[in-house]
Design a protein around this motif. Structure first.
Motif, PDB file in Angstrom:
ATOM      1  N   LEU A 270       4.713  77.346  29.368  1.00 38.53           N
ATOM      2  CA  LEU A 270       5.041  78.727  28.879  1.00 38.53           C
ATOM      3  C   LEU A 270       6.183  78.612  27.810  1.00 38.53           C
ATOM      4  CD1 LEU A 270       4.593  81.149  32.034  1.00 38.53           C
ATOM      5  CD2 LEU A 270       3.182  80.968  30.118  1.00 38.53           C
TER       6      LEU A 270
ATOM      7  N   GLN B 160      22.142  86.896  31.455  1.00 38.30           N
ATOM      8  CA  GLN B 160      22.728  85.623  31.010  1.00 38.30           C
ATOM      9  C   GLN B 160      21.962  85.084  29.859  1.00 38.30           C
ATOM     10  OE1 GLN B 160      25.152  84.090  32.859  1.00 38.30           O
ATOM     11  NE2 GLN B 160      24.940  86.149  33.760  1.00 38.30           N
TER      12      GLN B 160
ATOM     13  N   PRO C 183      22.442  79.226  37.270  1.00 36.57           N
ATOM     14  CA  PRO C 183      21.703  78.292  36.517  1.00 36.57           C
ATOM     15  C   PRO C 183      20.268  78.955  36.279  1.00 36.57           C
ATOM     16  CG  PRO C 183      22.145  77.662  38.723  1.00 36.57           C
ATOM     17  CD  PRO C 183      22.649  78.688  38.774  1.00 36.57           C
TER      18      PRO C 183
ATOM     19  N   VAL D  16      16.567  79.219  34.964  1.00 41.41           N
ATOM     20  CA  VAL D  16      15.824  78.671  34.019  1.00 41.41           C
ATOM     21  C   VAL D  16      15.278  79.073  32.645  1.00 41.41           C
ATOM     22  CG1 VAL D  16      13.304  77.706  34.110  1.00 41.41           C
ATOM     23  CG2 VAL D  16      14.910  77.749  36.334  1.00 41.41           C
TER      24      VAL D  16
HETATM   25  C1  UD1 Z   1      11.602  80.696  36.550  1.00 40.51           C
HETATM   26  C2  UD1 Z   1      10.281  80.574  37.108  1.00 40.51           C
HETATM   27  C3  UD1 Z   1       9.948  80.997  38.373  1.00 40.51           C
HETATM   28  C4  UD1 Z   1      10.874  80.539  39.468  1.00 40.51           C
HETATM   29  C5  UD1 Z   1      12.509  80.726  39.086  1.00 40.51           C
HETATM   30  C6  UD1 Z   1      13.297  80.322  39.923  1.00 40.51           C
HETATM   31  C7  UD1 Z   1       8.929  80.297  34.878  1.00 40.51           C
HETATM   32  C8  UD1 Z   1       8.015  80.752  33.996  1.00 40.51           C
HETATM   33  N1  UD1 Z   1       9.497  80.730  35.990  1.00 40.51           N
HETATM   34  O1  UD1 Z   1      11.737  82.077  36.584  1.00 40.51           O
HETATM   35  O2  UD1 Z   1       8.456  80.582  38.798  1.00 40.51           O
HETATM   36  O3  UD1 Z   1      10.594  81.184  40.714  1.00 40.51           O
HETATM   37  O4  UD1 Z   1      12.437  80.101  37.604  1.00 40.51           O
HETATM   38  O5  UD1 Z   1      13.216  78.710  40.168  1.00 40.51           O
HETATM   39  O6  UD1 Z   1       9.621  79.117  34.570  1.00 40.51           O
HETATM   40  N2  UD1 Z   1      19.272  85.734  36.974  1.00 40.51           N
HETATM   41  C9  UD1 Z   1      20.101  86.625  36.624  1.00 40.51           C
HETATM   42  N3  UD1 Z   1      20.568  86.837  35.493  1.00 40.51           N
HETATM   43  C10 UD1 Z   1      19.667  86.288  34.204  1.00 40.51           C
HETATM   44  C11 UD1 Z   1      18.492  85.569  34.605  1.00 40.51           C
HETATM   45  C12 UD1 Z   1      18.344  85.211  35.950  1.00 40.51           C
HETATM   46  O7  UD1 Z   1      21.166  87.079  37.311  1.00 40.51           O
HETATM   47  O8  UD1 Z   1      19.949  86.552  33.098  1.00 40.51           O
HETATM   48  C13 UD1 Z   1      19.000  85.518  38.357  1.00 40.51           C
HETATM   49  C14 UD1 Z   1      17.627  86.012  38.737  1.00 40.51           C
HETATM   50  O9  UD1 Z   1      17.634  87.205  39.309  1.00 40.51           O
HETATM   51  C15 UD1 Z   1      17.229  84.997  39.988  1.00 40.51           C
HETATM   52  C16 UD1 Z   1      18.065  83.734  39.546  1.00 40.51           C
HETATM   53  O10 UD1 Z   1      18.833  84.011  38.406  1.00 40.51           O
HETATM   54  O11 UD1 Z   1      18.061  85.516  40.992  1.00 40.51           O
HETATM   55  C17 UD1 Z   1      17.028  82.609  39.178  1.00 40.51           C
HETATM   56  O12 UD1 Z   1      16.200  83.397  37.989  1.00 40.51           O
HETATM   57  P1  UD1 Z   1      15.620  82.255  36.766  1.00 40.51           P
HETATM   58  O13 UD1 Z   1      15.902  80.895  36.853  1.00 40.51           O
HETATM   59  O14 UD1 Z   1      16.001  83.024  35.402  1.00 40.51           O
HETATM   60  O15 UD1 Z   1      14.118  82.591  36.790  1.00 40.51           O
HETATM   61  P2  UD1 Z   1      12.855  82.765  35.967  1.00 40.51           P
HETATM   62  O16 UD1 Z   1      13.410  81.707  34.738  1.00 40.51           O
HETATM   63  O17 UD1 Z   1      12.711  84.074  35.335  1.00 40.51           O
END
Ligand code: UD1
Length: 423
Positions: A28, A127, A163, A165
């Motif tokens: 993706l 973030q 952190p 992703v």
């Molecule tokens: C990616 C994966 C997903 C996996 C997740 C965690 C893809 C397409 N999807 O999702 O399958 O379950 O990583 O390993 O790669 N958060 C914040 N603020 C932000 C962004 C995230 O608070 O701006 C929090 C989220 O609510 C969550 C945590 O950070 O609790 C992890 O989320 P994130 O790592 O961003 O997941 P995705 O990138 O959406």
């Protein structure tokens, strides 16, 4: 929308070889990154999955031409002039937000509908937005949309509170064409981030540090089309590893990078399974009933949240009591009720699940509430007595390629029944 269902007759021992497809969660961002160059990017081993087709539609909506040619997916981003994505497309898949960074780098402007919460949690984007603002981007959040614009992205020091992703990927893709150097602190360390770094560096970007928690990106003036093979899907492979154990089987999983699966291998060994590691394969052999254990999801290299539901299915039939703590998503326990329908003994207390192992699960009517919950129920059904009807499998199609066929080749009894009733 009607969806197909699986009818699975359990208690078949799985045996043989199964090939892991290319990683959805690496593909993706690679597709999104193809927006950064004028010309044709060639991507190999991209899985043919619903989420990938959703991202392809998003790219096409922006003006790119995307075409599978044999094994390769060609993305021609010569004419990407649009900066808005139709709302219906954004709603199909959260990961569409990965176009934010590349479109800002390419066109200086982007407008997309803000993803809402989803089945597993609220999933904010603060973030991503904080980091982009540090790079000089003006961001407005109005009427459910994110509108962002910038004349020239500039390098910045960005500290992520979590952190994330997606935020790490978006910021890397914005920073590659920024003026000056960007440093991302507390960056996500998932293998998919390293794959994105490798792809971008082949395009001419200057990134160092992916896989560690500080990533440095020196901006360059221009990027060039390139070719790249996506890494294997560690979550798909992990799912097969659990399937082998749950069916008392002996399965060799090929096309894997074993280091990416270390957290899963370690837990399966702790549970008493035989896990042997080759250069690019892992063989998992059951050594009888597994022992219960405790497990906590963490950012990589901790135990992946995307394997938590599958492990819940596994521990449902372990000897003794297990505890699973979910620290990443606040609502990722929707599979619990469905597993209970199959005879599992699970109690929930906030973000902790206590699982008292039973001798066997029993077939039942259950439904997939999200992608990995669906995978967990599929595994539960493979191990269960009698038949299970697993509904809403469109969720499983989002992330697993030819699942029924792959498992039939190992000896499983799985039928896919279309919503019209034909098999
Ligand atoms: C990616 C994966 C997903 C996996 C997740 C965690 C893809 C397409 N999807 O999702 O399958 O379950 O990583 O390993 O790669 N958060 C914040 N603020 C932000 C962004 C995230 O608070 O701006 C929090 C989220 O609510 C969550 C945590 O950070 O609790 C992890 O989320 P994130 O790592 O961003 O997941 P995705 O990138 O959406």
């Amino acid at each position: 929308m009607p969806m197909d269902r699986y009818v699975i007759t359990g208690k078949q021992r799985l045996e043989g070889k199964i090939r892991t497809s290319g990683a959805k969660n690496a593909s993706l961002p690679l597709l999104a990154a193809s927006l950064l160059v004028e010309g044709k990017s060639t991507l190999l081993d991209i899985p043919r999955l619903a989420d990938i087709f959703s991202m392809i539609e998003v790219l096409e909506n922006l003006g790119a031409k995307v075409d599978f040619q044999g094994e390769a997916l060609i993305v021609d981003s010569t004419d990407v002039s649009r900066w808005e994505v139709e709302e219906t497309l954004m709603r199909q898949m959260r990961a569409s937000n990965l176009i934010l960074g590349p479109l800002l780098a390419r066109n200086g402007r982007v407008r997309l509908s803000k993803p809402g919460g989803c089945a597993i949690g609220s999933r904010p984007m603060d973030q991503h937005i904080k980091g982009l603002k540090e790079m000089g981007v003006k961001v407005k959040e109005r009427h459910g949309y994110i509108e962002a614009s910038v004349d020239q992205l500039k390098g910045a020091g960005i500290y992520l509170d979590v952190p994330s992703v997606g935020a790490t990927e978006n910021l890397m893709m914005a920073a590659v064409l920024a003026k000056g150097t960007t440093t991302i602190y507390n960056a996500a360390r998932e293998p998919e981030i390293i794959d994105l770094q490798n792809f971008l560096n082949k395009m001419g970007a200057k990134i160092r540090g992916a896989g560690m928690d500080v990533i440095r990106i020196e901006g360059v003036d221009k990027l060039y089309p390139t070719e790249h093979t996506v890494i294997p899907d560690r979550i798909e492979a992990g799912t097969h590893m659990v399937a082998a154990v749950m069916t008392q089987g002996d399965v060799e999983i090929t096309n894997v990078i074993p280091e990416h699966l270390e957290p899963v291998s370690a837990k399966l060994r702790q549970a008493g399974a035989d896990v042997s590691i080759g250069d690019d394969y892992i063989r998992v052999k059951s050594k009888g009933r597994i022992k219960g254990l405790d497990c906590k999801t963490m950012p990589h290299p901790g135990f992946p949240t995307d394997m938590q539901p599958q492990f819940m299915a596994l521990l449902s039939i372990a000897e003794g009591t297990s505890i699973i703590t979910e620290t990443i998503f606040e609502n990722r326990f929707q599979h619990v009720d469905e597993l209970r329908r199959m005879g599992a003994h699970i109690t929930l207390e906030g973000r902790t699940a206590v699982i008292r192992g039973v001798d066997t699960l029993e077939g039942a009517f259950v439904e997939a509430t999200d992608l990995r919950a669906g995978a967990a129920l599929f595994l539960a059904a493979l191990s269960a007595e009698d038949a299970t009807v697993l509904e809403k499998i469109g969720h499983i199609d989002r992330g697993y390629e030819n699942l029924a066929e792959k498992y039939r080749n190992l000896g499983a009894k799985v039928l896919r029944v279309s919503s019209e009733g034909s098999v």
